[in-house]
Write a protein that holds these residues in place. Structure first.
Motif, short mmCIF file in Angstrom:
data_model
loop_
_atom_site.label_atom_id
_atom_site.label_comp_id
_atom_site.label_asym_id
_atom_site.label_seq_id
_atom_site.Cartn_x
_atom_site.Cartn_y
_atom_site.Cartn_z
N ASP A 152 0.83 -1.21 0.00
CA ASP A 152 0.00 0.00 0.00
C ASP A 152 0.86 1.26 0.00
O ASP A 152 0.58 2.21 -0.72
N ALA A 153 1.90 1.25 0.82
CA ALA A 153 2.79 2.41 0.89
C ALA A 153 3.56 2.60 -0.42
O ALA A 153 3.74 3.74 -0.88
N ILE A 154 4.01 1.51 -1.02
CA ILE A 154 4.72 1.60 -2.30
C ILE A 154 3.79 2.15 -3.38
O ILE A 154 4.18 3.00 -4.18
N GLN A 155 2.53 1.70 -3.39
CA GLN A 155 1.57 2.20 -4.37
C GLN A 155 1.37 3.71 -4.20
O GLN A 155 1.40 4.46 -5.17
N GLU A 156 1.20 4.15 -2.99
CA GLU A 156 1.02 5.58 -2.73
C GLU A 156 2.28 6.36 -3.12
O GLU A 156 2.20 7.41 -3.75
N GLY A 157 3.43 5.82 -2.78
CA GLY A 157 4.70 6.48 -3.10
C GLY A 157 4.95 6.58 -4.59
O GLY A 157 5.42 7.62 -5.08
N LEU A 158 4.65 5.52 -5.33
CA LEU A 158 4.83 5.56 -6.79
C LEU A 158 3.88 6.57 -7.43
O LEU A 158 4.25 7.30 -8.35
N GLY A 159 2.66 6.61 -6.93
CA GLY A 159 1.71 7.60 -7.43
C GLY A 159 2.19 9.02 -7.18
O GLY A 159 2.12 9.89 -8.05
N ASP A 160 2.73 9.26 -5.98
CA ASP A 160 3.29 10.58 -5.64
C ASP A 160 4.50 10.89 -6.50
O ASP A 160 4.72 12.04 -6.90
N ALA A 161 5.32 9.88 -6.77
CA ALA A 161 6.56 10.09 -7.54
C ALA A 161 6.26 10.59 -8.95
O ALA A 161 7.05 11.37 -9.50
N LEU A 162 5.16 10.17 -9.52
CA LEU A 162 4.80 10.63 -10.86
C LEU A 162 4.69 12.16 -10.91
O LEU A 162 5.05 12.77 -11.91
N ASN A 163 4.24 12.75 -9.84
CA ASN A 163 4.08 14.21 -9.79
C ASN A 163 5.42 14.93 -9.67
O ASN A 163 5.51 16.12 -9.95
N ASN A 164 6.47 14.23 -9.24
CA ASN A 164 7.79 14.85 -9.06
C ASN A 164 8.58 14.96 -10.35
O ASN A 164 9.54 15.72 -10.42
N PHE A 165 8.21 14.22 -11.37
CA PHE A 165 8.96 14.19 -12.63
C PHE A 165 8.19 14.99 -13.68
O PHE A 165 7.63 14.44 -14.62
N LEU A 166 8.18 16.29 -13.51
CA LEU A 166 7.35 17.17 -14.34
C LEU A 166 7.78 17.18 -15.80
O LEU A 166 6.95 17.40 -16.68
N ASP A 167 9.06 16.99 -16.08
CA ASP A 167 9.56 17.05 -17.46
C ASP A 167 9.43 15.73 -18.19
O ASP A 167 9.90 15.60 -19.32
N PHE A 168 8.82 14.75 -17.58
CA PHE A 168 8.72 13.41 -18.16
C PHE A 168 7.27 12.99 -18.29
O PHE A 168 6.40 13.45 -17.55
#
Length: 105
Positions: free
Chosen positions: A43-59
């Motif tokens: 569950d934590a990995i799923q939430e973290g991966l979803g959040d990570a998508l927002n950190n890579f704005l140029d991709f």
């Protein structure tokens, strides 16, 4: 046709061997730099991966690469199935960015 650039992360370049669920979760945490994750469970990995998508704005998204993927997948079939389901769920919710998984032989 537009170019799609993904932020590539080699998961099994993690310094410790991926040999079980815990080490796979740890490798995902450290290699993708999941700073919002406070425990190592699916569950934590799923939430973290979803959040990570927002950190890579140029991709357009993130590409999780496994250099020894077939070997790991045969050793950890349930874990790779769970990871695949998590990525599918994230990708359904986030239409503008995606997470892909490439498994090398």
């Amino acid at each position: 046709m537009t170019n799609q650039f993904y932020y590539a992360v080699i998961i099994d370049d993690y310094p410790l061997e991926i040999k079980d669920k815990d080490s796979l979760l740890e490798a995902l945490y450290y290699q993708v730099k999941l700073i919002t994750v406070h425990s190592l469970n699916w569950d934590a990995i799923q939430e973290g991966l979803g959040d990570a998508l927002n950190n890579f704005l140029d991709f357009e998204g993130i590409c999780l690469l496994f250099k020894k993927g077939n070997s790991l997948k045969s050793k950890l079939p349930k874990e790779f199935q769970m990871l695949s389901e998590i990525l599918d769920d994230i990708n359904k919710k986030k239409q503008d960015k995606q997470i892909k998984m490439l498994i090398n032989q």
